[in-house]
Design a protein around this motif. Structure first.
Motif, PDB file in Angstrom:
ATOM      1  N   THR A   8       0.817  -1.225   0.000  1.00  0.00           N
ATOM      2  CA  THR A   8       0.000   0.000   0.000  1.00  0.00           C
ATOM      3  C   THR A   8       0.845   1.267   0.000  1.00  0.00           C
ATOM      4  O   THR A   8       0.351   2.326  -0.408  1.00  0.00           O
ATOM      5  N   GLY A   9       2.078   1.166   0.442  1.00  0.00           N
ATOM      6  CA  GLY A   9       2.903   2.362   0.586  1.00  0.00           C
ATOM      7  C   GLY A   9       2.626   3.044   1.918  1.00  0.00           C
ATOM      8  O   GLY A   9       1.558   2.876   2.526  1.00  0.00           O
ATOM      9  N   GLY A  10       3.558   3.836   2.407  1.00  0.00           N
ATOM     10  CA  GLY A  10       3.382   4.551   3.665  1.00  0.00           C
ATOM     11  C   GLY A  10       4.703   4.824   4.347  1.00  0.00           C
ATOM     12  O   GLY A  10       5.772   4.634   3.756  1.00  0.00           O
ATOM     13  N   SER A  11       4.603   5.261   5.586  1.00  0.00           N
ATOM     14  CA  SER A  11       5.794   5.593   6.373  1.00  0.00           C
ATOM     15  C   SER A  11       6.029   4.509   7.420  1.00  0.00           C
ATOM     16  O   SER A  11       5.078   3.954   7.979  1.00  0.00           O
ATOM     17  N   GLU A  12       7.309   4.250   7.669  1.00  0.00           N
ATOM     18  CA  GLU A  12       7.661   3.209   8.643  1.00  0.00           C
ATOM     19  C   GLU A  12       8.737   3.749   9.578  1.00  0.00           C
ATOM     20  O   GLU A  12       9.726   4.336   9.138  1.00  0.00           O
ATOM     21  N   PHE A  13       8.534   3.537  10.877  1.00  0.00           N
ATOM     22  CA  PHE A  13       9.484   3.951  11.906  1.00  0.00           C
ATOM     23  C   PHE A  13       9.975   2.715  12.650  1.00  0.00           C
ATOM     24  O   PHE A  13       9.192   1.793  12.916  1.00  0.00           O
ATOM     25  N   THR A  14      11.238   2.701  12.978  1.00  0.00           N
ATOM     26  CA  THR A  14      11.817   1.594  13.732  1.00  0.00           C
ATOM     27  C   THR A  14      12.472   2.156  14.983  1.00  0.00           C
ATOM     28  O   THR A  14      13.364   3.017  14.900  1.00  0.00           O
ATOM     29  N   VAL A  15      12.014   1.664  16.137  1.00  0.00           N
ATOM     30  CA  VAL A  15      12.577   2.078  17.430  1.00  0.00           C
ATOM     31  C   VAL A  15      13.415   0.921  17.948  1.00  0.00           C
ATOM     32  O   VAL A  15      12.904  -0.189  18.146  1.00  0.00           O
ATOM     33  N   SER A  16      14.685   1.130  18.162  1.00  0.00           N
ATOM     34  CA  SER A  16      15.587   0.057  18.570  1.00  0.00           C
ATOM     35  C   SER A  16      16.150   0.316  19.958  1.00  0.00           C
ATOM     36  O   SER A  16      16.173   1.462  20.439  1.00  0.00           O
ATOM     37  N   ASP A  27       5.932  -1.759  24.617  1.00  0.00           N
ATOM     38  CA  ASP A  27       4.467  -1.695  24.611  1.00  0.00           C
ATOM     39  C   ASP A  27       3.981  -1.074  23.294  1.00  0.00           C
ATOM     40  O   ASP A  27       4.373   0.050  22.940  1.00  0.00           O
ATOM     41  N   VAL A  28       3.139  -1.793  22.554  1.00  0.00           N
ATOM     42  CA  VAL A  28       2.680  -1.306  21.253  1.00  0.00           C
ATOM     43  C   VAL A  28       1.750  -0.107  21.389  1.00  0.00           C
ATOM     44  O   VAL A  28       1.620   0.707  20.459  1.00  0.00           O
ATOM     45  N   SER A  29       1.111   0.031  22.533  1.00  0.00           N
ATOM     46  CA  SER A  29       0.166   1.146  22.698  1.00  0.00           C
ATOM     47  C   SER A  29       0.868   2.507  22.687  1.00  0.00           C
ATOM     48  O   SER A  29       0.275   3.525  22.316  1.00  0.00           O
ATOM     49  N   ILE A  30       2.152   2.521  23.062  1.00  0.00           N
ATOM     50  CA  ILE A  30       2.895   3.786  23.050  1.00  0.00           C
ATOM     51  C   ILE A  30       3.044   4.284  21.616  1.00  0.00           C
ATOM     52  O   ILE A  30       2.829   5.466  21.319  1.00  0.00           O
ATOM     53  N   GLY A  31       3.418   3.388  20.726  1.00  0.00           N
ATOM     54  CA  GLY A  31       3.560   3.766  19.323  1.00  0.00           C
ATOM     55  C   GLY A  31       2.228   4.164  18.706  1.00  0.00           C
ATOM     56  O   GLY A  31       2.159   5.115  17.909  1.00  0.00           O
ATOM     57  N   GLU A  32       1.177   3.458  19.025  1.00  0.00           N
ATOM     58  CA  GLU A  32      -0.139   3.788  18.483  1.00  0.00           C
ATOM     59  C   GLU A  32      -0.595   5.169  18.949  1.00  0.00           C
ATOM     60  O   GLU A  32      -1.140   5.961  18.170  1.00  0.00           O
ATOM     61  N   GLN A  33      -0.341   5.472  20.211  1.00  0.00           N
ATOM     62  CA  GLN A  33      -0.752   6.760  20.746  1.00  0.00           C
ATOM     63  C   GLN A  33       0.072   7.903  20.158  1.00  0.00           C
ATOM     64  O   GLN A  33      -0.464   8.999  19.874  1.00  0.00           O
ATOM     65  N   ALA A  34       1.364   7.673  19.927  1.00  0.00           N
ATOM     66  CA  ALA A  34       2.224   8.717  19.362  1.00  0.00           C
ATOM     67  C   ALA A  34       1.758   9.097  17.963  1.00  0.00           C
ATOM     68  O   ALA A  34       1.702  10.286  17.611  1.00  0.00           O
ATOM     69  N   VAL A  35       1.399   8.134  17.128  1.00  0.00           N
ATOM     70  CA  VAL A  35       0.925   8.418  15.769  1.00  0.00           C
ATOM     71  C   VAL A  35      -0.439   9.088  15.807  1.00  0.00           C
ATOM     72  O   VAL A  35      -0.710  10.032  15.043  1.00  0.00           O
ATOM     73  N   ALA A  36      -1.314   8.589  16.685  1.00  0.00           N
ATOM     74  CA  ALA A  36      -2.665   9.169  16.768  1.00  0.00           C
ATOM     75  C   ALA A  36      -2.617  10.626  17.216  1.00  0.00           C
ATOM     76  O   ALA A  36      -3.380  11.459  16.712  1.00  0.00           O
ATOM     77  N   THR A  85       0.044   0.636  12.760  1.00  0.00           N
ATOM     78  CA  THR A  85       0.291  -0.794  12.983  1.00  0.00           C
ATOM     79  C   THR A  85       1.641  -0.925  13.663  1.00  0.00           C
ATOM     80  O   THR A  85       2.684  -0.630  13.064  1.00  0.00           O
ATOM     81  N   VAL A  86       1.614  -1.352  14.914  1.00  0.00           N
ATOM     82  CA  VAL A  86       2.830  -1.438  15.719  1.00  0.00           C
ATOM     83  C   VAL A  86       3.125  -2.908  15.991  1.00  0.00           C
ATOM     84  O   VAL A  86       2.244  -3.654  16.428  1.00  0.00           O
ATOM     85  N   THR A  87       4.376  -3.310  15.755  1.00  0.00           N
ATOM     86  CA  THR A  87       4.765  -4.721  15.880  1.00  0.00           C
ATOM     87  C   THR A  87       6.102  -4.829  16.584  1.00  0.00           C
ATOM     88  O   THR A  87       7.023  -4.039  16.314  1.00  0.00           O
ATOM     89  N   ASN A  88       6.199  -5.803  17.493  1.00  0.00           N
ATOM     90  CA  ASN A  88       7.485  -6.129  18.095  1.00  0.00           C
ATOM     91  C   ASN A  88       8.217  -7.083  17.159  1.00  0.00           C
ATOM     92  O   ASN A  88       7.871  -8.258  17.066  1.00  0.00           O
ATOM     93  N   ILE A  89       9.192  -6.607  16.456  1.00  0.00           N
ATOM     94  CA  ILE A  89       9.858  -7.427  15.450  1.00  0.00           C
ATOM     95  C   ILE A  89      11.075  -8.159  15.998  1.00  0.00           C
ATOM     96  O   ILE A  89      11.571  -9.080  15.356  1.00  0.00           O
ATOM     97  N   ALA A  90      11.529  -7.781  17.187  1.00  0.00           N
ATOM     98  CA  ALA A  90      12.672  -8.433  17.825  1.00  0.00           C
ATOM     99  C   ALA A  90      12.745  -7.922  19.256  1.00  0.00           C
ATOM    100  O   ALA A  90      12.108  -6.910  19.589  1.00  0.00           O
ATOM    101  N   PRO A  91      13.485  -8.623  20.115  1.00  0.00           N
ATOM    102  CA  PRO A  91      13.633  -8.122  21.479  1.00  0.00           C
ATOM    103  C   PRO A  91      14.217  -6.708  21.497  1.00  0.00           C
ATOM    104  O   PRO A  91      15.278  -6.459  20.927  1.00  0.00           O
ATOM    105  N   THR A 117      13.026  -4.087  19.968  1.00  0.00           N
ATOM    106  CA  THR A 117      12.832  -3.383  18.700  1.00  0.00           C
ATOM    107  C   THR A 117      11.346  -3.342  18.354  1.00  0.00           C
ATOM    108  O   THR A 117      10.665  -4.380  18.382  1.00  0.00           O
ATOM    109  N   VAL A 118      10.861  -2.153  18.011  1.00  0.00           N
ATOM    110  CA  VAL A 118       9.452  -1.938  17.689  1.00  0.00           C
ATOM    111  C   VAL A 118       9.351  -1.311  16.312  1.00  0.00           C
ATOM    112  O   VAL A 118      10.109  -0.371  15.995  1.00  0.00           O
TER     113      VAL A 118
END
Length: 392
Positions: free
Chosen positions: A56-64, A70-79, A87-93, A95-96
């Motif tokens: 679909t295309g879009g912007s992606e941020f990676t927090v390492s 907690d995924v809710s932190i990322g959701e709240q920051a974007v909102a 869409t917030v995902t834990n992709i590794a220990p 790393t969000v």
């Protein structure tokens, strides 16, 4: 338990126990048609699939290197910045990954700052990228090209190996059922469709094809002496092949499912490795559906396509006629769904032998019999040896 399973496998292989996969093919085809209709209807009713940002295309941020994932932190920051649902995902220990719709330059900077503050990390621990939809369209196009090439090669190979196009057609139909069902489950669970999921789809096709080749090879082996024997019909020999490979198909599926289930349930749900759930779900569903498709769709479809061939019909009529004679002479009462004759007490009689001819009646006494020779002495007159020629 293992001994009982092995015994059941031996009974299936010898035909002592049999499940009517071919005899009940109408039921399986109806169930398969309903599953396909549901799988097609789900994405239509839901308005499509949950496509990943790669499509679909879009912007992606990676927090390492963050202690709080907690995924809710990322959701709240974007909102708070853009009002979008991220869409917030834990992709590794530690790393969000945060994915959003396309943001402008100012919004990208503000979301990055909000994520830095929310997760308590430094500025160099938050990176941002932009993915255009053109890349996703290119991936989709390459996937379709790869799928078509795969199916063409499979069709040609199976037609060459089994020397019949009907097996190829039945195999391709089964693969289509596997793909449609797996895609429908993806839509029903609202899992994100990513390039990893596409790789999973192509992988399950190879797995399903392997199981199909095993079963079809056994079918071919059972059908080679078809016309040299008169004990089983075409349908019964195909059904026997499925039963003979049933234990192997189940064992292979279980061995394949266990590591995939570990990735799906332990890796993604317990350990938070979210990037693995895309391909793991496709493999998990595909292995199960692929095994069921071979047993309930592909093999019965091949039997349905061939059972009206002239030589098959002729052989079937001959077998059934001979079997009816043998049942009458052997006192067989009825026949089970699998074609196994039953005696008057309902016990299975696998293949009753033709009854032995009764021995000719022997003369019990040693009474002497004389032969009347045409033109000899009159009846009652003494013969040359002094015996009477009277008939007895």
């Amino acid at each position: 338990m293992a001994a009982g399973f092995a015994q059941a496998g031996n009974q299936l292989y010898t035909g002592e126990r049999s499940y009517p996969f071919i005899q009940r093919s109408n039921r399986w085809f109806l169930i398969a048609a309903v599953i396909i209709l549901i799988s097609v209807a789900i994405p239509l009713l839901r308005g499509g699939f949950n496509l990943g940002i790669e499509f679909t295309g879009g912007s992606e941020f990676t927090v390492s290197q963050t202690e709080n994932t907690d995924v809710s932190i990322g959701e709240q920051a974007v909102a708070d910045v853009s009002g979008q649902t991220a869409t917030v995902t834990n992709i590794a220990p530690g790393t969000v990954r945060v994915q959003t719709e396309q943001l402008d330059e100012q919004q990208t900077l503000e979301v990055g700052a909000a994520l830095q503050e929310g997760y308590g990390v430094a500025a160099d621990q938050v990176s941002s990228t932009y993915i255009g939809p053109v890349w996703g369209a290119h991936v989709s196009q390459q996937m379709m090209i790869g799928l078509v090439i795969f199916l063409v090669l499979v069709t040609l190979y199976m037609a060459f190996y089994f020397r019949t196009w009907k097996m190829s057609l039945a195999a391709i139909a089964g693969l289509g059922f596997v793909v449609v069902t797996t895609v429908g489950i993806y839509a029903a669970t609202n899992f994100e469709v990513t390039p990893s999921a596409i790789i999973g789809f192509l992988t399950i096709l190879s797995y399903a094809l392997y199981d199909t080749m095993v079963v079809f090879d056994k079918i071919r082996e059972n059908l080679e002496p078809l016309h040299e024997q008169k004990d089983q019909t075409f349908t019964e020999r195909v059904n026997l092949a499925i039963n003979q490979t049933l234990v192997r198909s189940v064992n292979t599926s279980v061995v394949g499912i266990l590591p995939v289930a570990s990735i799906l349930f332990i890796g993604s749900l317990l350990l938070g490795a979210g990037t693995l759930q895309d391909i793991a779900l496709a493999l998990f569903v595909g292995i199960i559906v692929g095994t069921l498709a071979t047993i309930f769709v592909q093999a019965p479809l091949y039997a349905r396509m061939r059972r009206n061939d002239a030589d098959i019909l002729s052989h079937t009529e001959e077998v059934l006629a001979l079997r009816e004679e043998r049942m009458i002479e052997a006192g067989i009462a009825s026949v089970t769904y699998s074609g196994t004759p039953l005696d008057e007490e309902g016990r299975p009689v696998a293949f009753p032998p033709l009854p032995e001819p009764e021995p000719e009646e022997e003369i019990e006494d040693e009474e002497e019999w004389d032969i009347v020779i045409e033109g000899g002495p009159a009846d009652g007159a003494p013969a040359a040896d002094g015996h009477s020629t009277e008939s007895r």
